[in-house]
Design a protein around this motif. Structure first.
Motif, short mmCIF file in Angstrom:
data_model
loop_
_atom_site.label_atom_id
_atom_site.label_comp_id
_atom_site.label_asym_id
_atom_site.label_seq_id
_atom_site.Cartn_x
_atom_site.Cartn_y
_atom_site.Cartn_z
N PHE A 249 0.83 -1.21 0.00
CA PHE A 249 0.00 0.00 0.00
C PHE A 249 0.87 1.26 0.00
N PHE A 254 2.08 0.09 -5.92
CA PHE A 254 0.65 0.33 -5.73
C PHE A 254 0.32 1.82 -5.62
N GLU A 255 1.24 2.59 -5.03
CA GLU A 255 1.10 4.06 -4.95
C GLU A 255 -0.12 4.55 -4.17
N CYS A 256 -0.77 3.68 -3.44
CA CYS A 256 -2.01 4.10 -2.77
C CYS A 256 -1.78 5.28 -1.82
N CYS A 259 -2.45 9.24 -2.16
CA CYS A 259 -3.76 9.86 -1.95
C CYS A 259 -4.42 9.43 -0.65
N HIS A 260 -4.09 8.21 -0.21
CA HIS A 260 -4.70 7.70 1.03
C HIS A 260 -3.62 7.55 2.08
N THR A 266 -6.22 9.60 4.10
CA THR A 266 -6.56 10.46 2.98
C THR A 266 -5.70 11.72 3.07
N ASN A 286 -9.75 9.09 -10.59
CA ASN A 286 -9.01 7.83 -10.45
C ASN A 286 -9.35 6.83 -11.54
N VAL A 344 -9.19 -2.86 -5.75
CA VAL A 344 -7.75 -2.98 -5.96
C VAL A 344 -7.47 -3.40 -7.41
N TYR A 347 -7.50 -0.43 -9.62
CA TYR A 347 -6.24 0.32 -9.61
C TYR A 347 -5.15 -0.43 -10.36
N ILE A 373 -2.18 7.09 -11.10
CA ILE A 373 -2.92 5.86 -11.37
C ILE A 373 -2.45 5.33 -12.71
N VAL A 386 -3.23 -6.60 0.11
CA VAL A 386 -3.69 -5.21 0.25
C VAL A 386 -5.12 -5.18 0.78
#
Lengths: 411, 403
Positions: A249, A254-256, A259-260, A266, A286, A344, A347, A373, A386
């Motif tokens: 994550f 994954f680069e989540c 933004c999160h 977040t 997204n 997931v 994404y 994304i 994840v």
């Protein structure tokens, strides 16, 4: 002490002292000894907080590791407002036709989401957006799925109560007096309004309703998930799979985290210590849609674009907090994705493909999609990890806590 | 606590510095044109942090180029120093340097500056401007090819991001008081802020006073200085390549510092020559008072901290051999408000009872006029409490005057 020793060392007369040894040794070692023994070579770290901060923490029942949310000065938090807000939240009298309350679309068991894609308002209007979960709403920089003008809950709460298109609770201007008189004629509410607003004798007003609801919603803090336990030092609180998920994550594939991120997962974040000029109001596309292959979203909801008319704002939504995400399916602003695994996969694919119908198009190729994304290839194990990590954000205390439950059912 | 400080007594008794074998590149108008090459190559049997791990002394804000050496052989540092005197009117000096870490080499024009000296009202003045290093203390101008030990002092690494170089100007007053066998230099420096703890464009400014006393067999230097540095959204970019900057499982979260750092330093040394022997001792105290805000992409905290470092060094030299000792210990007093302990832990600034410290012992053998063989042993506890590494190294320093 310091300067004196220094002075002694460099006193000119000493140059005549023939034994340079004594010149050297005495003052220097004296100096060093004085100095080092005078100074306490030990490290300390203290985190201080004021009494006001501590009072607020008690009032919110805030776990120590959670930062203090920003409470606007015009609506200081009090126990009485919180209590009144809780009663109002679950009271169907707050809708014009007395069929719905806030709790009709925000169920505690779903972390205050409602389990359906898009809800129906009190008069039967279909809403285009998915009901949002209300965990840690107090930390959001802006409110709703996509609105860069709602900076305070008090701004936003007008909408579900007062709006006429679409109608949620339907307390339009014409219905306002009727609805307020219900509370003014109820002895229990009279007392509660008086206790919550002791300086005012005007009875129930829409402002007081909103201020109380906002106060109650601000107490909806979720910070007792396994992830929190882990953060607080219990390294066993997450399973090995969840730990793997956590690093994925937060990794560059994954680069989540872009933004999160942070305590509320977040970047749209604010707390009592956020400086105004440091506030971020991030909104991203997204890659959920690409109608007509021109980057459009379905006509009924194009995100920020509907407010700004700037084409580059098409499909821009606020990255939501991922706390209690397991409980708030279905996902995205329109509830179009059913499960976390599919999120997931969305994404991983770099966007969602809508094959048929008016909204056909490949979100992956949207010109307005965020550069973060890009899609990636992940194994099933990685995706499972994840998802499993996201599930570690589930806070069972939050969805069972009596503080947030329907007070009308207790009587 | 006391137990840890004990070695200091020993050292303070040994107390006696040293005229670095190869001095830092300090120049004046009275010099001749020169070109020098310097290099240091070292083999180490161990490293302070495991490969792939980040050196992040707990509780301290670090940055710049403070990355400890890895095990194996490395070209610590190579330099080309040039000085050109133009008609005794002014001079130009430059330093081209190469470092290698993580198997990568970087070539940098570290310094390039102009300077001149003039007399006014019976006082001697010096003005220097360009890409310069600071003159407040040589400790923060560390280079393996010039300095005693093959790794930078902890105080330089932690408080200044290793070596100081910045665009700036220096104005100094220099004089000697012959009847007292002394000379002094008082100066001020102004920098654009490229060097940690400042950030580019936000600037730093310093004032220093150096006093030198010299008799036939004894020399002593005392330095007193302050430096004020401003930072805006400063980020620790030491490991910026190829790491994940999120909250990864056990790593520290990426954070930014905005605020002021006021550093103060005192340096004292003494060197005594006796027949074939030379004894040297030095003491240095640097304190950084930090006042500002620390923030991540979401949360933030107010920070009020005092970081102190104590450094003691000594050597004994006889002909081609010298024996060196250095002990350093740092402590921090961190105070935060408007935040949570968890956040402070996440950004790596929580430190209760950990004092980064290091003891180094070295033996130098100048087996050839151009070469020094450098053997060292170092006991380091600088990353976190009880993470002690012991490092033995062997290397050479090389210096050659091309002109």
């Amino acid at each position: 002490m310091l300067f004196r020793s220094l002075g002694r060392l460099t006193l000119p007369k000493l140059s005549e002292v023939d034994s340079s040894l004594s010149f050297m040794f005495l003052p220097l070692s004296l100096f060093v000894m004085l100095f080092v023994s005078g100074c306490n070579v030990s490290s300390t770290t203290t985190v201080t907080s004021t009494e006001t901060e501590q009072d607020l923490r008690t009032l919110l029942d805030l776990p120590d590791h959670m930062p203090l949310p920003a409470i606007p000065e015009f609506n200081p938090l009090t126990k009485e407002k919180i209590t009144l807000g809780r009663f109002l939240f679950y009271d169907k009298q707050l809708s014009a036709n007395q069929t719905q309350s806030c709790g009709s679309c925000h169920f505690q068991s779903d972390a205050f989401a409602d389990g359906i894609s898009t809800p129906i308002g009190s008069t039967g209007h279909a809403l285009v957006r998915n009901s949002q979960g209300l965990s840690n709403v107090a930390y959001n920089a802006t409110f709703t799925w996509s609105n860069d003008t709602f900076f305070e809950l008090e701004d936003q709460l007008n909408v579900p109560i007062r709006a006429d298109d679409p109608i949620e609770l339907g307390v339009t201007d014409a219905e306002l007096d009727t609805v307020l008189s219900r509370f003014n004629n109820d002895e229990k509410y009279q007392e509660m309004f008086e206790a919550a607003f002791p300086d005012s004798d005007s009875g129930a007003t829409m402002n007081k309703v909103i201020f109380s609801l906002a106060s109650f919603v601000r107490t909806m803090i979720s910070a007792k998930s396994p992830y929190d336990e882990y953060l607080l030092g219990d390294k066993e609180a997450l399973t090995a799979q969840q730990k793997l998920g956590f690093s994925l994550f937060n990794g560059e594939k994954f680069e989540c985290f872009h933004c999160h991120t942070g305590i509320n997962f977040t970047v749209s974040y604010k707390d009592a210590n956020t400086l105004n000029d440091a506030l971020l109001f991030p909104f991203f596309n997204n890659g959920l849609y690409n109608v007509n292959s021109d980057g459009s979203y379905p006509a009924e909801d194009q995100g920020l674009f509907d407010l700004s008319s700037d084409p580059t704002d098409k499909g821009k939504f606020r990255p939501p907090s991922l706390r209690n995400i397991e409980f708030t399916a279905p996902y995205m602003h329109d509830g179009s994705i059913g499960t976390l695994r599919e999120v997931v996969e969305h994404y991983a694919r770099g966007g969602t493909l809508t094959e048929y119908g008016v909204n056909a198009g490949d979100g992956k190729n949207s010109p307005y999609k965020s550069a973060l994304i890009l899609g990636f290839s992940a194994t099933d194990e990685e995706i499972d990890a994840v998802v499993s990590f996201l599930e570690s954000l589930s806070d069972y205390d939050f969805i069972n806590n009596e503080k947030f439950s329907n007070p009308h059912e207790e009587n | 606590m006391l137990k840890r400080i004990k070695p200091i007594w020993l050292l303070s008794l040994l107390s006696i510095v040293y005229q670095p074998v190869m001095a830092h590149q300090k120049v004046s108008l009275s010099e001749k044109d020169s070109i020098k090459v310097l290099a240091a190559i070292t083999y180490r049997n161990n490293q302070i942090v495991e490969s792939g791990e980040i050196w992040q002394p707990q509780g301290f804000l670090v940055g710049g180029e403070a990355v400890p050496a890895e095990d194996g052989a490395s070209l610590d540092d190579a330099q080309l120093q040039g000085y050109m005197n133009l008609n005794k009117e002014y001079y130009v000096a430059a330093k081209l340097s190469a470092h290698s870490h993580s198997g990568e080499n970087s070539l940098e024009l570290e310094n390039l500056w102009f300077g001149t000296e003039f007399q006014f009202a019976q006082q001697m003045f010096q003005i220097e401007a360009g890409k310069i290093s600071t003159e407040v203390t040589d400790t923060i101008n560390y280079h393996s090819s010039i300095d005693i030990f093959s790794q930078a002092p902890l105080s330089a690494d932690i408080l200044f991001g290793r070596h100081f170089t910045d665009i700036g100007a220096r104005f100094a007053l220099m004089n000697s008081i012959d009847q007292l066998n002394s000379s002094y230099k008082l100066g001020i420096e102004l920098f654009s802020g490229d060097n940690f703890p400042a950030t580019s464009g936000d600037g730093s400014i310093s004032a220093f006073s150096h006093l030198t006393f010299q008799s036939q067999s004894f020399q002593s230097i005392a330095k007193l200085w302050v430096m004020y540095a401003k930072a805006e959204q400063r980020e620790d970019v030491r490991y910026s390549e190829g790491h994940s900057h999120g909250v990864s499982v056990d790593n520290v979260v990426q954070s930014f510092f905005t605020g002021d750092t006021l550093s103060t330093g005192i340096y004292l040394d003494g060197t005594w020559d006796y027949e074939q022997w030379r004894f040297h001792g030095e003491f240095e105290w640097i304190q950084a008072q930090i006042d500002g805000q620390i923030s991540t992409t979401t949360q933030s905290a107010y920070m009020d901290a005092v970081q102190s470092s104590y450094r003691l060094a000594a050597f004994v030299e006889r002909e081609k051999h010298s024996l060196h000792l250095e002990y350093e210990i740092l402590s921090v007093d961190n105070e935060f408000s408007h935040t949570t302990e968890t956040f402070i832990e996440q950004v790596g600034l929580s430190n209760n009872g950990f004092e980064p410290n290091r003891l180094s012992v070295g033996w130098h053998y100048a087996f050839h006029p151009d070469f020094i063989l450098r053997t060292e042993w170092m006991r380091d506890e600088s990353n976190e409490l009880s993470q002690v590494s012991s490092i033995v190294s062997l290397g050479i320093q090389w210096r050659y005057n091309l002109l």
